[in-house]
Design a protein around this motif. Structure first.
Motif, PDB file in Angstrom:
ATOM      1  N   TYR A 190      -1.031  10.883 -14.948  1.00  0.00           N
ATOM      2  CA  TYR A 190      -2.109   9.960 -14.572  1.00  0.00           C
ATOM      3  C   TYR A 190      -3.245   9.991 -15.585  1.00  0.00           C
ATOM      4  O   TYR A 190      -3.619  11.046 -16.094  1.00  0.00           O
ATOM      5  N   ARG A 191      -3.781   8.831 -15.872  1.00  0.00           N
ATOM      6  CA  ARG A 191      -5.054   8.692 -16.562  1.00  0.00           C
ATOM      7  C   ARG A 191      -5.739   7.442 -16.035  1.00  0.00           C
ATOM      8  O   ARG A 191      -5.086   6.474 -15.638  1.00  0.00           O
ATOM      9  N   LYS A 192      -7.039   7.457 -16.016  1.00  0.00           N
ATOM     10  CA  LYS A 192      -7.800   6.351 -15.468  1.00  0.00           C
ATOM     11  C   LYS A 192      -7.737   5.149 -16.406  1.00  0.00           C
ATOM     12  O   LYS A 192      -7.978   5.280 -17.607  1.00  0.00           O
ATOM     13  N   PRO A 193      -7.416   3.955 -15.895  1.00  0.00           N
ATOM     14  CA  PRO A 193      -7.412   2.761 -16.752  1.00  0.00           C
ATOM     15  C   PRO A 193      -8.800   2.463 -17.305  1.00  0.00           C
ATOM     16  O   PRO A 193      -9.820   2.769 -16.692  1.00  0.00           O
ATOM     17  N   THR A 194      -8.829   1.848 -18.492  1.00  0.00           N
ATOM     18  CA  THR A 194     -10.092   1.449 -19.116  1.00  0.00           C
ATOM     19  C   THR A 194     -10.536   0.090 -18.572  1.00  0.00           C
ATOM     20  O   THR A 194      -9.835  -0.523 -17.748  1.00  0.00           O
TER      21      THR A 194
ATOM     22  N   ASN B 200       4.783   2.701 -17.127  1.00  0.00           N
ATOM     23  CA  ASN B 200       5.285   1.768 -16.115  1.00  0.00           C
ATOM     24  C   ASN B 200       4.920   2.217 -14.696  1.00  0.00           C
ATOM     25  O   ASN B 200       4.671   1.389 -13.820  1.00  0.00           O
ATOM     26  N   ILE B 201       4.905   3.539 -14.477  1.00  0.00           N
ATOM     27  CA  ILE B 201       4.569   4.070 -13.155  1.00  0.00           C
ATOM     28  C   ILE B 201       3.154   3.653 -12.768  1.00  0.00           C
ATOM     29  O   ILE B 201       2.906   3.161 -11.654  1.00  0.00           O
TER      30      ILE B 201
ATOM     31  N   TYR C 273       2.657  10.085  -7.422  1.00  0.00           N
ATOM     32  CA  TYR C 273       3.661  10.661  -8.317  1.00  0.00           C
ATOM     33  C   TYR C 273       3.070  10.884  -9.717  1.00  0.00           C
ATOM     34  O   TYR C 273       3.299  11.927 -10.336  1.00  0.00           O
ATOM     35  N   ALA C 274       2.307   9.891 -10.210  1.00  0.00           N
ATOM     36  CA  ALA C 274       1.703  10.024 -11.538  1.00  0.00           C
ATOM     37  C   ALA C 274       0.719  11.193 -11.577  1.00  0.00           C
ATOM     38  O   ALA C 274       0.647  11.929 -12.571  1.00  0.00           O
ATOM     39  N   ILE C 275      -0.040  11.391 -10.498  1.00  0.00           N
ATOM     40  CA  ILE C 275      -1.014  12.499 -10.452  1.00  0.00           C
ATOM     41  C   ILE C 275      -0.304  13.841 -10.428  1.00  0.00           C
ATOM     42  O   ILE C 275      -0.622  14.752 -11.210  1.00  0.00           O
TER      43      ILE C 275
ATOM     44  N   PHE D  97       0.813  -1.207   0.000  1.00  0.00           N
ATOM     45  CA  PHE D  97       0.000   0.000   0.000  1.00  0.00           C
ATOM     46  C   PHE D  97       0.855   1.269   0.000  1.00  0.00           C
ATOM     47  O   PHE D  97       0.488   2.265  -0.635  1.00  0.00           O
ATOM     48  N   ILE D  98       1.986   1.243   0.684  1.00  0.00           N
ATOM     49  CA  ILE D  98       2.881   2.405   0.646  1.00  0.00           C
ATOM     50  C   ILE D  98       3.418   2.602  -0.770  1.00  0.00           C
ATOM     51  O   ILE D  98       3.413   3.724  -1.308  1.00  0.00           O
ATOM     52  N   ALA D  99       3.871   1.529  -1.395  1.00  0.00           N
ATOM     53  CA  ALA D  99       4.410   1.620  -2.756  1.00  0.00           C
ATOM     54  C   ALA D  99       3.339   2.091  -3.736  1.00  0.00           C
ATOM     55  O   ALA D  99       3.594   2.952  -4.590  1.00  0.00           O
ATOM     56  N   GLY D 100       2.136   1.523  -3.641  1.00  0.00           N
ATOM     57  CA  GLY D 100       1.056   1.921  -4.544  1.00  0.00           C
ATOM     58  C   GLY D 100       0.691   3.389  -4.388  1.00  0.00           C
ATOM     59  O   GLY D 100       0.506   4.106  -5.383  1.00  0.00           O
ATOM     60  N   PHE D 101       0.596   3.859  -3.142  1.00  0.00           N
ATOM     61  CA  PHE D 101       0.257   5.256  -2.891  1.00  0.00           C
ATOM     62  C   PHE D 101       1.314   6.186  -3.482  1.00  0.00           C
ATOM     63  O   PHE D 101       0.988   7.186  -4.137  1.00  0.00           O
ATOM     64  N   VAL D 102       2.591   5.876  -3.264  1.00  0.00           N
ATOM     65  CA  VAL D 102       3.679   6.725  -3.754  1.00  0.00           C
ATOM     66  C   VAL D 102       3.664   6.797  -5.283  1.00  0.00           C
ATOM     67  O   VAL D 102       3.780   7.884  -5.875  1.00  0.00           O
TER      68      VAL D 102
END
Length: 283
Positions: A55-59, A175-176, A48-50, A39-44
Motif C-alpha cells: 500500500y501507498r497513498k495515491p497522489t 492493479n490491486i 490486502y495491499a496494507i 464496498f466489500i470488494a474495495g475493503f478486501v
C-alpha cells in the motif's frame, strides 16, 4: 499461454455476474446489491495491499484518475448493469458484454489512435455474428423490456470508455490498489442514487443475498477485474476480444442455474465466437 489462461479465467468469472445478479435482486433492490458488492470488494483489496505491504497513498493526480475511472467503471457501468438486470434475462445480460469489443475499437481509434488491424475486424465480425446466432432463441423467449435494454446499452458505453481511459492513463499504482480504490470511490458516488431509488422494506438478508454478493464482490470484482486490468495493460483491443467468450459461459450458467435452453443456435454461435477469438490471438 499465460495470457490465454488469464483471458479464459476472466471470461468465466465476468460472465457469471449476470446470473449472480439475477439471484441477488430477488432478495434486495439492485443498487443496494451493487453498493454492498463494491464496498466489500474495495475493503478486501485495500486491506490486502496494507497487510502485504504493497500500500501507498495515491497522489493528487492519481486521486483524480481513480475518481474518474471509478465513476465510469463502477458507478455508471456496474450501477446501470445491476439495475438493468432487474428488467432483462441473464442471457441478455451476458450478450450485452459482446458489444464491448466493437465499442472499444471505435473509442480507441478516437481517443488514443490505436487502429484495429484487418484480422481484428474479421474477429469482431465473427464474434458478433456468433453471438447473434446463439441468442436468437433467447431473444424470442426471454422476458426483457426496452427499458432494461436501454440501461444495458448505456452501461456498455460507460465500460468501453472506462477501458480505454484505463489503458490511456499512465498508472504508477499496482492493479490491486487501482481496483480497490476505483471500486470504493465508485460505490461512494453511487450512494446518493441508492438512497433515492431503493425501497429498504424490500431488503431480505438471506442466504441467497450473501451467496450472490460475496461471489460478485470477491470472484467478479476482485479476481475478475484484476485479470481484466492485466489484459488491458497488454493491449486494449485484444483484451476486449476476450469479452466474446462471456456470453458463451453466460449461456452455460443460465442453462445450469436458471434452466435457460442450449440449442443448435448456441452451438453454431459458439464455434464462430471461438474461431474469431482464435484468429485474434494467433500470431
Amino acid at each position: 499461454m499465460k495470457n490465454i489462461l488469464i483471458g479464459i479465467l476472466f471470461a468465466m468469472l465476468w460472465s457469471s455476474a449476470a446470473v449472480a445478479t439475477k439471484f441477488g435482486v430477488l432478495s434486495v433492490p439492485p443498487l443496494i446489491l451493487g453498493n454492498a458488492r463494491f464496498f466489500i470488494a474495495g475493503f478486501v483489496l485495500i486491506a490486502y495491499a496494507i497487510f502485504s505491504k504493497q500500500y501507498r497513498k495515491p497522489t493528487g493526480d492519481e486521486w483524480k484518475h481513480l475518481a474518474f475511472f471509478g465513476f465510469l467503471n463502477t458507478t455508471l457501468y456496474l450501477g446501470l448493469y445491476v439495475y438493468a438486470m432487474k428488467y432483462t434475462a441473464a442471457g441478455i445480460g451476458s450478450l450485452a458484454v459482446s458489444t464491448n469489443p466493437l465499442l472499444i475499437v471505435l473509442i480507441s481509434g478516437w481517443l488514443i489512435g490505436r487502429k484495429a488491424s484487418r484480422k481484428e475486424w474479421i474477429s469482431i465480425i465473427l464474434g458478433i455474428l456468433g453471438i447473434y446466432i446463439a441468442t436468437i432463441p433467447l431473444l424470442n423467449n426471454s422476458q426483457t423490456n426496452l427499458f432494461g435494454l436501454f440501461l444495458l446499452s448505456l452501461s456498455m458505453i460507460a465500460v468501453s470508455f472506462a477501458s480505454v481511459y484505463y489503458a490511456k492513463t499512465r498508472w504508477s499504482l499496482s492493479n490491486i490498489l487501482i481496483n480497490g480504490w476505483q471500486v470504493t470511490l465508485g460505490g461512494i458516488f453511487l450512494l446518493p442514487f441508492t438512497f433515492l431509488m431503493s425501497d429498504t422494506s424490500q431488503v431480505v438478508l438471506d442466504g441467497r443475498f450473501w451467496y450472490a454478493v460475496l461471489w460478485l464482490s470477491l470472484a467478479v470484482s476482485v479476481i475478475g477485474l484484476i485479470c481484466w486490468f492485466y489484459l488491458l495493460r497488454i493491449d486494449t483491443v485484444r483484451a476486449s476480444l476476450w469479452l466474446f467468450l462471456c456470453p458463451i459461459f453466460g449461456f452455460f450458467y443460465a442453462w445450469w442455474l436458471m434452466n435457460e435452453p442450449i440449442t443448435l443456435y448456441t452451438c453454431i454461435g459458439t464455434v464462430l465466437v471461438i474461431g474469431g477469438l482464435y484468429l485474434s490471438q494467433k500470431k
